[in-house]
Scaffold this active site. Structure first.
Site, PDB file in Angstrom:
ATOM      1  N   PHE A   1       1.071  -1.044   0.046  1.00 32.22           N
ATOM      2  CA  PHE A   1       0.003   0.175  -0.035  1.00 32.22           C
ATOM      3  C   PHE A   1       0.848   1.295   0.031  1.00 32.22           C
ATOM      4  CE2 PHE A   1      -2.455   3.459   1.767  1.00 32.22           C
ATOM      5  CZ  PHE A   1      -3.571   3.382   1.109  1.00 32.22           C
TER       6      PHE A   1
ATOM      7  N   ASP B   1       9.418   2.671   1.781  1.00 32.21           N
ATOM      8  CA  ASP B   1       7.952   3.489   2.219  1.00 32.21           C
ATOM      9  C   ASP B   1       7.893   3.058   3.700  1.00 32.21           C
ATOM     10  OD1 ASP B   1       5.500   4.368   3.088  1.00 32.21           O
ATOM     11  OD2 ASP B   1       4.610   3.594   1.298  1.00 32.21           O
TER      12      ASP B   1
ATOM     13  N   LYS C   1       2.647   9.895   8.416  1.00 31.23           N
ATOM     14  CA  LYS C   1       1.981   9.468   9.691  1.00 31.23           C
ATOM     15  C   LYS C   1       2.481  10.069  10.861  1.00 31.23           C
ATOM     16  CE  LYS C   1      -0.971   5.887   7.518  1.00 31.23           C
ATOM     17  NZ  LYS C   1      -0.567   5.134   6.516  1.00 31.23           N
TER      18      LYS C   1
HETATM   19  C1  LIG Z   1      -0.811   5.446   5.043  1.00 28.61           C
HETATM   20  C2  LIG Z   1      -0.034   4.800   4.080  1.00 28.61           C
HETATM   21  C3  LIG Z   1       0.358   5.628   3.085  1.00 28.61           C
HETATM   22  C4  LIG Z   1      -0.503   6.722   2.641  1.00 28.61           C
HETATM   23  O1  LIG Z   1      -0.309   7.777   3.477  1.00 28.61           O
HETATM   24  P1  LIG Z   1      -1.410   9.124   3.312  1.00 28.61           P
HETATM   25  O2  LIG Z   1      -0.920  10.146   4.178  1.00 28.61           O
HETATM   26  O3  LIG Z   1      -2.807   8.525   3.620  1.00 28.61           O
HETATM   27  O4  LIG Z   1      -1.434   9.632   1.947  1.00 28.61           O
HETATM   28  C5  LIG Z   1       1.497   5.246   2.266  1.00 28.61           C
HETATM   29  N1  LIG Z   1       2.232   4.110   2.599  1.00 28.61           N
HETATM   30  C6  LIG Z   1       2.023   3.515   3.550  1.00 28.61           C
HETATM   31  C7  LIG Z   1       2.982   2.431   3.796  1.00 28.61           C
HETATM   32  C8  LIG Z   1       1.110   3.698   4.316  1.00 28.61           C
HETATM   33  O5  LIG Z   1       0.838   3.242   5.534  1.00 28.61           O
END
Ligand SMILES: *Cc1c(COP(=O)(O)O)cnc(C)c1O
Length: 393
Positions: free
Chosen positions: A130, A217, A246
């Site tokens: 994701f 990520d 986050k």
């Molecule tokens: C939540 C998340 C995203 C997206 O972040 P947003 O602030 O909602 O755009 C991208 N990568 C990972 C691993 C995530 O957990």
């Protein structure tokens, strides 16, 4: 009809109205208390209404909220320097979210490829990954539900199974357009999936051999969540590019894309930008977060509490028929069941506990790093009761 009818229906029916928080507790309109084992999906790592975060934001708001990236911003420079010192990376770009931080990383990969004469640079991404909801990041995401209806997807991606280095070797042999790998060190939305030992080091070695960028990520795994500032630090490697968001602002929106070496020099004036990214208020919040993480030794606390939580959950739930596996790193914990368990969210909330279910069958716990020992015990108690009730219903 409630006023909610004026909102686009992206989240469906929402069961609770939370109006106030304090540490690891949240309160609804009726004053009912909930133990928060989700932290707004790994955002409020320092808990709710942290006085020093509130103060940092308030003080900055009364000085200067925003001044445009057309001007120097000392807080942004300080935050970049602090993040580079913490990570071993060299330069930062600030955005407002995880998806935007990943967009910056993907744009770096394309610039990197074009510099090498690759006309259609390709980024390898993983099954069950994701990376966000923008068009490029939903394409990078390995979940058809996130993509469905948004075709045509963005070109320039190849997919590999998560945790499988041999599959990547095969892609390397067959696809001369690959310039980078984008991967979560632990897949969050995908179900708290932890790759096999040696995967991260293997990825680093493969990227070095192939001349690919290793782009991590750490939007969800970062900022202390898994027991270190960033998860890769537990594997003795350094990525070329890392994204985070986050937990970085504890609720104030901010994302960052960090890079080193050639990748850190690719953006030039005009090649990327953001109106709000890294504004003084966001940077003040993030600087306060990093200061508190260090001062209160919260990475270590997350590691210790996480081990305890996993051990206790295994004791209380591990042998139940229906529980497949309990796994985690620091305070990023997944309890995989053998059946879809979305109904468990309400079952837990009825017992005063907020959790999340992801990948249909995985209960995900992302409690604040400031969770007390007593709250930790209560979490186990309430979750055990909810899971038992769910599995025997
Ligand atoms: C939540 C998340 C995203 C997206 O972040 P947003 O602030 O909602 O755009 C991208 N990568 C990972 C691993 C995530 O957990």
């Amino acid at each position: 009809m409630t006023m909610g009818a004026f909102l686009m229906d992206t989240y469906g029916e929402r069961p609770l109205t939370l109006v106030r928080g304090q540490g690891a507790r949240l309160y609804d309109e009726a004053g009912r208390e909930y133990l928060d084992a989700l932290s707004g999906i790994a955002v409020c790592g320092l808990g709710h209404a942290h006085p020093e975060i509130a103060q940092a934001i308030c003080e900055q708001a009364s000085q200067l909220l925003h001044c445009s990236n057309l001007y120097r911003n000392p807080l942004q420079e300080e935050l970049a320097a602090r993040l580079c010192a913490l990570t071993g990376l060299e330069r930062a770009f600030f955005a407002n979210s995880g998806a935007e931080a990943n967009e910056a990383a993907l744009k770096l990969a394309r610039l990197f490829g074009h510099r090498r004469g690759v006309k259609t640079p390709t980024v390898v991404v993983m099954e069950h990954a994701f990376h966000g909801r923008t068009l490029a990041t939903l394409t990078a995401t390995g979940n058809r539900k996130v993509q469905a209806g948004f075709e045509p997807l963005v070109a320039g991606f190849a997919r590999a199974p998560f945790g499988d280095l041999e599959a990547l070797e095969r892609i390397a042999e067959n696809n001369r357009n690959v310039v980078a790998v984008l991967v979560e060190p632990i897949q969050g939305e995908g179900g708290v999936r932890i790759p096999p030992p040696g995967y991260m080091a293997g990825l680093r070695a493969l990227c070095d051999r192939q001349g690919w960028l290793l782009m991590l990520d750490e939007v969800q795994t970062g900022n202390g969540r898994t027991g270190s500032y960033y998860h890769y630090q537990q594997h003795g490697i350094l990525p070329d590019v890392m994204t985070t968001a986050k937990g970085l602002g504890n609720g104030f929106p901010i994302g960052a894309c960090l890079a080193r070496g050639e990748a850190a020099e690719l953006f030039k004036p005009g090649s990327h930008g953001s109106t709000f990214g890294g504004n003084p208020a966001a940077c003040a919040a993030a600087l306060a977060v990093l200061r508190i993480l260090e001062r209160d030794d919260l990475c270590r606390r997350a590691g210790r509490l996480g081990e305890r939580l996993v051990a206790e959950l295994r004791t209380h739930l591990g042998d139940l028929p229906g529980v497949v596996e309990i796994r985690g790193s620091g305070l990023m914990i997944g309890i995989e069941l053998d059946r879809p368990c979305a109904a468990l969210v309400a079952e837990a909330a009825a017992r005063g506990l907020l959790v999340n279910v992801t990948a249909e069958r995985v209960i995900r716990l992302l409690p604040p790093l400031v969770l007390s020992e007593e709250e930790c015990a209560r979490l186990v108690e309430r979750l055990t009761a909810a899971v038992r009730a769910f599995l025997t219903a």
